[in-house]
Design a protein around this motif. Sequence first.
Motif, short mmCIF file in Angstrom:
data_model
loop_
_atom_site.label_atom_id
_atom_site.label_comp_id
_atom_site.label_asym_id
_atom_site.label_seq_id
_atom_site.Cartn_x
_atom_site.Cartn_y
_atom_site.Cartn_z
N TYR A 37 0.83 -1.20 0.00
CA TYR A 37 0.00 0.00 0.00
C TYR A 37 0.87 1.25 0.00
CZ TYR A 37 0.81 0.35 5.07
OH TYR A 37 1.41 0.45 6.31
N VAL A 38 0.26 2.34 -0.40
CA VAL A 38 0.93 3.65 -0.43
C VAL A 38 0.05 4.63 0.34
CG1 VAL A 38 2.12 3.26 -2.62
CG2 VAL A 38 -0.19 4.22 -2.62
N ALA A 39 0.65 5.72 0.79
CA ALA A 39 -0.11 6.72 1.54
C ALA A 39 0.65 8.04 1.54
CB ALA A 39 -0.34 6.26 2.98
N LYS A 40 -0.08 9.10 1.84
CA LYS A 40 0.53 10.40 2.07
C LYS A 40 0.83 10.54 3.57
CE LYS A 40 -2.34 12.62 -1.49
NZ LYS A 40 -3.41 13.63 -1.69
N THR A 41 1.82 11.34 3.88
CA THR A 41 2.12 11.61 5.28
C THR A 41 2.68 13.01 5.43
OG1 THR A 41 3.39 10.88 7.21
CG2 THR A 41 4.41 10.56 5.06
N GLN A 42 2.28 13.68 6.49
CA GLN A 42 2.77 15.02 6.77
C GLN A 42 4.05 15.00 7.59
OE1 GLN A 42 1.44 17.81 5.44
NE2 GLN A 42 0.02 16.46 4.36
N ASP A 43 4.21 13.96 8.39
CA ASP A 43 5.38 13.85 9.27
C ASP A 43 6.03 12.48 9.05
OD1 ASP A 43 7.20 13.54 11.37
OD2 ASP A 43 5.93 14.57 12.83
N LYS A 44 7.11 12.45 8.29
CA LYS A 44 7.72 11.17 7.95
C LYS A 44 8.30 10.46 9.16
CE LYS A 44 12.24 13.12 6.59
NZ LYS A 44 13.21 13.26 5.47
N ASP A 45 8.79 11.21 10.13
CA ASP A 45 9.33 10.58 11.34
C ASP A 45 8.23 9.90 12.15
OD1 ASP A 45 12.00 11.36 10.88
OD2 ASP A 45 11.60 13.36 11.68
N ALA A 47 5.39 8.78 10.93
CA ALA A 47 4.94 7.62 10.16
C ALA A 47 5.89 6.45 10.32
CB ALA A 47 4.82 8.01 8.68
N LEU A 48 7.17 6.74 10.31
CA LEU A 48 8.18 5.69 10.47
C LEU A 48 8.07 5.05 11.86
CD1 LEU A 48 10.52 4.44 8.82
CD2 LEU A 48 12.05 6.04 9.97
N GLU A 49 7.93 5.87 12.88
CA GLU A 49 7.85 5.36 14.24
C GLU A 49 6.57 4.56 14.46
OE1 GLU A 49 9.15 4.44 17.94
OE2 GLU A 49 10.24 5.40 16.30
N LEU A 70 9.40 2.23 2.95
CA LEU A 70 10.20 3.35 2.45
C LEU A 70 9.42 4.63 2.69
CD1 LEU A 70 11.42 1.81 -0.93
CD2 LEU A 70 12.61 1.82 1.27
N VAL A 71 9.99 5.53 3.47
CA VAL A 71 9.32 6.77 3.85
C VAL A 71 10.14 7.95 3.33
CG1 VAL A 71 8.43 8.16 5.76
CG2 VAL A 71 8.40 5.66 5.92
N GLN A 72 9.44 8.92 2.76
CA GLN A 72 10.09 10.16 2.31
C GLN A 72 9.18 11.32 2.62
OE1 GLN A 72 10.32 10.37 -2.09
NE2 GLN A 72 9.02 8.54 -2.12
N HIS A 93 -5.70 -1.55 12.49
CA HIS A 93 -5.00 -0.64 13.39
C HIS A 93 -4.58 0.63 12.65
CE1 HIS A 93 -2.47 0.56 16.77
NE2 HIS A 93 -1.47 0.73 15.92
N LEU A 94 -4.08 0.47 11.44
CA LEU A 94 -3.68 1.62 10.64
C LEU A 94 -4.88 2.51 10.35
CD1 LEU A 94 -1.46 3.05 8.92
CD2 LEU A 94 -2.16 1.58 7.01
N ASN A 95 -6.02 1.91 10.08
CA ASN A 95 -7.22 2.67 9.73
C ASN A 95 -7.77 3.47 10.90
OD1 ASN A 95 -9.32 3.38 7.83
ND2 ASN A 95 -10.68 2.02 8.99
N THR A 96 -7.59 2.93 12.12
CA THR A 96 -8.15 3.62 13.29
C THR A 96 -7.12 4.49 14.01
OG1 THR A 96 -7.71 1.64 14.63
CG2 THR A 96 -9.91 1.87 13.66
N GLN A 97 -5.93 3.95 14.22
CA GLN A 97 -4.92 4.66 15.00
C GLN A 97 -3.95 5.47 14.16
OE1 GLN A 97 -5.28 4.55 18.36
NE2 GLN A 97 -7.08 3.29 17.88
N GLY A 98 -3.95 5.24 12.85
CA GLY A 98 -2.99 5.93 12.01
C GLY A 98 -3.55 7.11 11.25
N LYS A 99 -4.77 7.51 11.56
CA LYS A 99 -5.40 8.59 10.80
C LYS A 99 -4.64 9.91 10.89
CE LYS A 99 -10.16 6.92 10.58
NZ LYS A 99 -10.14 6.79 9.12
N GLY A 100 -4.01 10.19 12.02
CA GLY A 100 -3.24 11.42 12.13
C GLY A 100 -1.83 11.30 11.60
N VAL A 101 -1.47 10.07 11.21
CA VAL A 101 -0.10 9.81 10.75
C VAL A 101 -0.03 9.69 9.23
CG1 VAL A 101 1.87 8.25 10.94
CG2 VAL A 101 0.39 8.64 12.92
#
Length: 217
Positions: A37-45, A47-49, A70-72, A93-101
């Motif tokens: 899967y792919v996604a957008k992220t505002q804070d790569k750190d 998202a990585l953590e 791979l995060v950029q 878990h990603l769908n519920t807890q990762g919404k801000g990430v």
Amino acid sequence: MASEDEVKALRPPSLLEVLDNREKTDGPRLSLTHLLYVAKTQDKDAALEFHREVMVDLQKVEGGVTGILLVQDGALVHYMEASNFHTSAFLRHLNTQGKGVVSDARVMLSSEDCDRRNFSKWTSLHVNAASEGDVSISGEDPTDLAFDLFTNLCKIQSAGEKPVTMCPSAQRVEAYTTCEGFFLLEEYLDMFDAPVTLVLGSEKVWPLQPTVSYAGL
């Protein structure tokens, strides 16, 4: 007259017998889900953590998890190999807890009951892929896009290619996240993880009508 054992020896083995004999010889067969899967992220750190914390726990379970993240700046690509139970649990878990990430996550590839791994371990990296400027994929086949990305990621393990050269640009990942040819994460979970609901014809006429008595019968 031929005995039952003689008749059995003449006929070819059934598929079940072949599978049972193979398991006795080679051990239990792997059954993995390969997920990309792919996604957008505002804070790569962040998202990585987020991913690292979950993967540390998954690596402790039987069978574990393999793949690569791979995060950029602005985007991420994640390919993972684990049991169907654990990949589904992670996506929930990603769908519920990762919404801000992460946001606009789309599943590009999902293949179940795979009997081998393409990666020997799970790794995560910051990369700085070369910029492509404006990227348009409107005329491209989503299946080809997904397979090309999957193939490039596998080359990191199989051919020793550098992750930064195999990773699509942030602009291309962003284009993938807008492609309606791939399931959004929520759509994927609704389709493949939610309970199946069926409306039977009998439910539409409930309660049952009383028995009709006919004169003369």
